[in-house]
Design an enzyme around this catalytic site. Structure first.
Site, PDB file in Angstrom:
ATOM      1  N   HIS A  78       0.846  -1.192   0.000  1.00 11.00           N
ATOM      2  CA  HIS A  78       0.000   0.000   0.000  1.00 11.00           C
ATOM      3  C   HIS A  78       0.878   1.237   0.000  1.00 11.00           C
ATOM      4  O   HIS A  78       1.832   1.338   0.782  1.00 11.00           O
ATOM      5  CB  HIS A  78      -0.909   0.051   1.235  1.00 11.00           C
ATOM      6  CG  HIS A  78      -1.745   1.301   1.277  1.00 11.00           C
ATOM      7  ND1 HIS A  78      -2.927   1.424   0.585  1.00 11.00           N
ATOM      8  CD2 HIS A  78      -1.534   2.501   1.886  1.00 11.00           C
ATOM      9  CE1 HIS A  78      -3.419   2.632   0.775  1.00 11.00           C
ATOM     10  NE2 HIS A  78      -2.592   3.301   1.555  1.00 11.00           N
TER      11      HIS A  78
ATOM     12  N   ASP B 220     -15.127   2.479   7.273  1.00  7.84           N
ATOM     13  CA  ASP B 220     -14.087   3.388   6.787  1.00  7.84           C
ATOM     14  C   ASP B 220     -14.620   4.286   5.685  1.00  7.84           C
ATOM     15  O   ASP B 220     -14.267   5.464   5.606  1.00  7.84           O
ATOM     16  CB  ASP B 220     -12.883   2.602   6.278  1.00  7.84           C
ATOM     17  CG  ASP B 220     -11.832   3.530   5.688  1.00  7.84           C
ATOM     18  OD1 ASP B 220     -11.292   4.349   6.448  1.00  7.84           O
ATOM     19  OD2 ASP B 220     -11.576   3.461   4.472  1.00  7.84           O
TER      20      ASP B 220
ATOM     21  N   ARG C  63     -14.416  12.716   7.366  1.00 11.09           N
ATOM     22  CA  ARG C  63     -13.135  13.369   7.643  1.00 11.09           C
ATOM     23  C   ARG C  63     -12.806  14.382   6.562  1.00 11.09           C
ATOM     24  O   ARG C  63     -12.249  15.451   6.828  1.00 11.09           O
ATOM     25  CB  ARG C  63     -12.017  12.323   7.726  1.00 11.09           C
ATOM     26  CG  ARG C  63     -12.044  11.480   8.993  1.00 11.09           C
ATOM     27  CD  ARG C  63     -11.182  10.240   8.852  1.00 11.09           C
ATOM     28  NE  ARG C  63      -9.811  10.579   8.473  1.00 11.09           N
ATOM     29  CZ  ARG C  63      -9.027   9.801   7.743  1.00 11.09           C
ATOM     30  NH1 ARG C  63      -9.484   8.640   7.279  1.00 11.09           N
ATOM     31  NH2 ARG C  63      -7.798  10.172   7.452  1.00 11.09           N
TER      32      ARG C  63
ATOM     33  N   SER D  30      -7.653   3.887   8.947  1.00 11.00           N
ATOM     34  CA  SER D  30      -8.338   3.835   7.654  1.00 11.00           C
ATOM     35  C   SER D  30      -7.606   2.884   6.707  1.00 11.00           C
ATOM     36  O   SER D  30      -8.211   1.996   6.092  1.00 11.00           O
ATOM     37  CB  SER D  30      -8.408   5.241   7.051  1.00 11.00           C
ATOM     38  OG  SER D  30      -8.920   5.208   5.736  1.00 11.00           O
TER      39      SER D  30
ATOM     40  N   LYS E 215      -8.730  -1.666   6.023  1.00  8.96           N
ATOM     41  CA  LYS E 215      -9.015  -2.254   4.709  1.00  8.96           C
ATOM     42  C   LYS E 215      -8.002  -3.339   4.363  1.00  8.96           C
ATOM     43  O   LYS E 215      -8.363  -4.392   3.827  1.00  8.96           O
ATOM     44  CB  LYS E 215      -9.011  -1.165   3.636  1.00  8.96           C
ATOM     45  CG  LYS E 215     -10.129  -0.141   3.778  1.00  8.96           C
ATOM     46  CD  LYS E 215     -10.254   0.738   2.552  1.00  8.96           C
ATOM     47  CE  LYS E 215      -9.071   1.675   2.375  1.00  8.96           C
ATOM     48  NZ  LYS E 215      -9.066   2.787   3.320  1.00  8.96           N
TER      49      LYS E 215
END
Length: 424
Positions: A83, A162, A169, A184, A188
């Site tokens: 990620h 999320d 947010r 967050s 996931k």
């Protein structure tokens, strides 16, 4: 039963929320029983007061538990994912998933779309005719089992809390909270079911984290969350003061990704890709050689198979913008600065990015960096090639560039794109 207003006061005043309190809040908000206004107030309290380690673990647990978890236990290859926190010219996932798969791992790359000046992996791949981002779970796992890699959108059932919290947010000025960013991302990725995870935490002007200290804190926080949830996790800190590679946009980044898979990519991009690939293979317990997989064509072959499996035509011509404009060097000398933030905003103004998640993007818009920091340039030499479907976009793109380009008499110090590694 807990009371939302009282829990907001607890966090506002610096107190600690219990695991049960957090589960109740996340469940209530996801189910529509707690109002946006109340969770907005809680998010602002968290922004200023933070979450301690126990609260953050419980908050992440509750977000994971708000939906389904993918079951990848039937795969024979070890699973590992990557990620990135986002940057300019960051097309690494397009190269990395097939490359690591060619070395023996299974890479379930659930990706997102771009927002603002940072690009999104799905937007880039959607420049390929026929390619599909949305796959049913059964099709996703079938492709993963057969090819070892898949890049697709996360389904709506994965950490749905999320999705609601992120949107809130975004409109309440609480995006920059490190605990909220970490939970967050990690909720996931943990729900995705991967056995190992490598985080590419970008730092610099074109990154979400501009300061190295903040990037280190975010990386450590996410690594800890991964380890606490049984996912082998590490992070690389990588530079994002200047665009990664030479292409910024959607179709142009696909072209550069294919060139890199063919062993012809820009050196900085190749260095980041190989470093992340080596880290992913290490966490997966594999001894594959990613440089060899680029050199022998096996990574490119895997990429082509993956694109075809998702409905895309890897041989189809990519969209080309109708208009181009060149930005020349302002002077003769060394290119001392090509600022990622300015370049990213210019690409956004050209149509490659979006201001809101529902906005469309142009697959052909973007730009090419014809010179990179540290290059010698002559006055009026082309530095950037801007691409747009509408000529009217060029003025806004040039304004967005601002002072992103600087030329000076001394060559800038050369810095490695990979700064550090954090984790196991």
């Amino acid at each position: 039963m807990p009371d939302a207003v009282e829990l907001i006061r607890v966090k506002r005043d610096g107190g600690q929320l219990s695991d049960a309190d957090i589960r109740w809040l996340i469940r209530g908000y996801t189910g529509g029983d707690i109002a946006d206004e109340q969770i907005s107030a809680l998010l602002m309290a968290i922004y200023f007061r933070g979450l301690d380690a126990a609260e953050l673990r419980a908050w992440t647990d509750a977000m994971i538990s708000s939906g389904e978890r993918l079951n990848l236990a039937g795969l024979t290859a070890p699973t590992v994912d990557k990620h990135s926190t986002g940057g300019v010219g960051d097309k690494v996932s397009l190269i990395l998933a097939p490359l690591v798969a060619a070395c023996g791992a299974a890479v379930p790359q659930l990706s997102g779309r771009g927002l603002g000046h940072t690009g999104g992996t799905l937007d880039k791949l959607e420049a390929i005719p026929g390619w599909r981002a949305s796959l049913p779970p059964a099709e996703m796992t079938a492709i993963l089992r057969r090819l070892g890699c898949v890049i697709c959108a996360a389904g709506p059932g994965l950490a749905p809390a999320d999705r609601r919290l992120y949107a809130l947010r975004d409109v309440t000025g609480t995006v920059e909270s490190i605990p909220l960013i970490a939970s967050s991302i990690m909720s996931k990725k943990i729900a995705e079911g991967t056995g190992a995870l490598v985080l590419d935490v970008k730092v610099g002007s074109g990154a979400f984290m501009r300061e190295l200290a903040d990037a280190r804190l975010l990386a450590r926080t996410m690594v800890t969350l991964g380890e606490e949830h049984g996912v082998r996790t590490s992070a690389l800190l990588t530079r994002m003061d200047t665009p990664l590679g030479r292409a910024v946009g959607n179709a142009v980044e696909v072209e550069e990704s294919v060139a890199t898979l063919a062993g012809q990519g820009p050196p900085d991009l190749a260095e980041v890709v190989l470093a992340l690939a080596a880290e992913m293979l290490r966490l997966a317990g594999l001894d594959g050689d990613p440089a060899a997989a680029l050199a022998d064509g096996s990574a490119l072959a895997r990429y082509r198979d993956m694109i075809a499996a998702q409905g895309g035509d890897p041989d189809a011509p990519l969209p080309v913008a109708r208009h181009t404009r060149v930005v020349p060097a302002p002077a003769t000398g060394w290119l001392t600065r090509l600022d990622a933030h300015g370049v990213g905003h210019a690409a956004w103004r050209l149509g490659a990015g979006r201001a809101r998640k529902e906005d469309p993007v142009s697959p052909s818009a973007g730009l090419l960096c014809l010179a990179k920091e540290g290059d010698w340039v002559e006055q009026e030499q082309p530095l950037l090639e801007l691409r747009a479907d509408e000529e009217s976009r060029f003025d806004a793109a040039l304004a967005a560039l601002g002072d992103a380009i600087e030329v000076g008499p001394e060559r800038p110090a050369q810095t490695a794109p990979v700064i550090d590694r954090i984790g196991m």
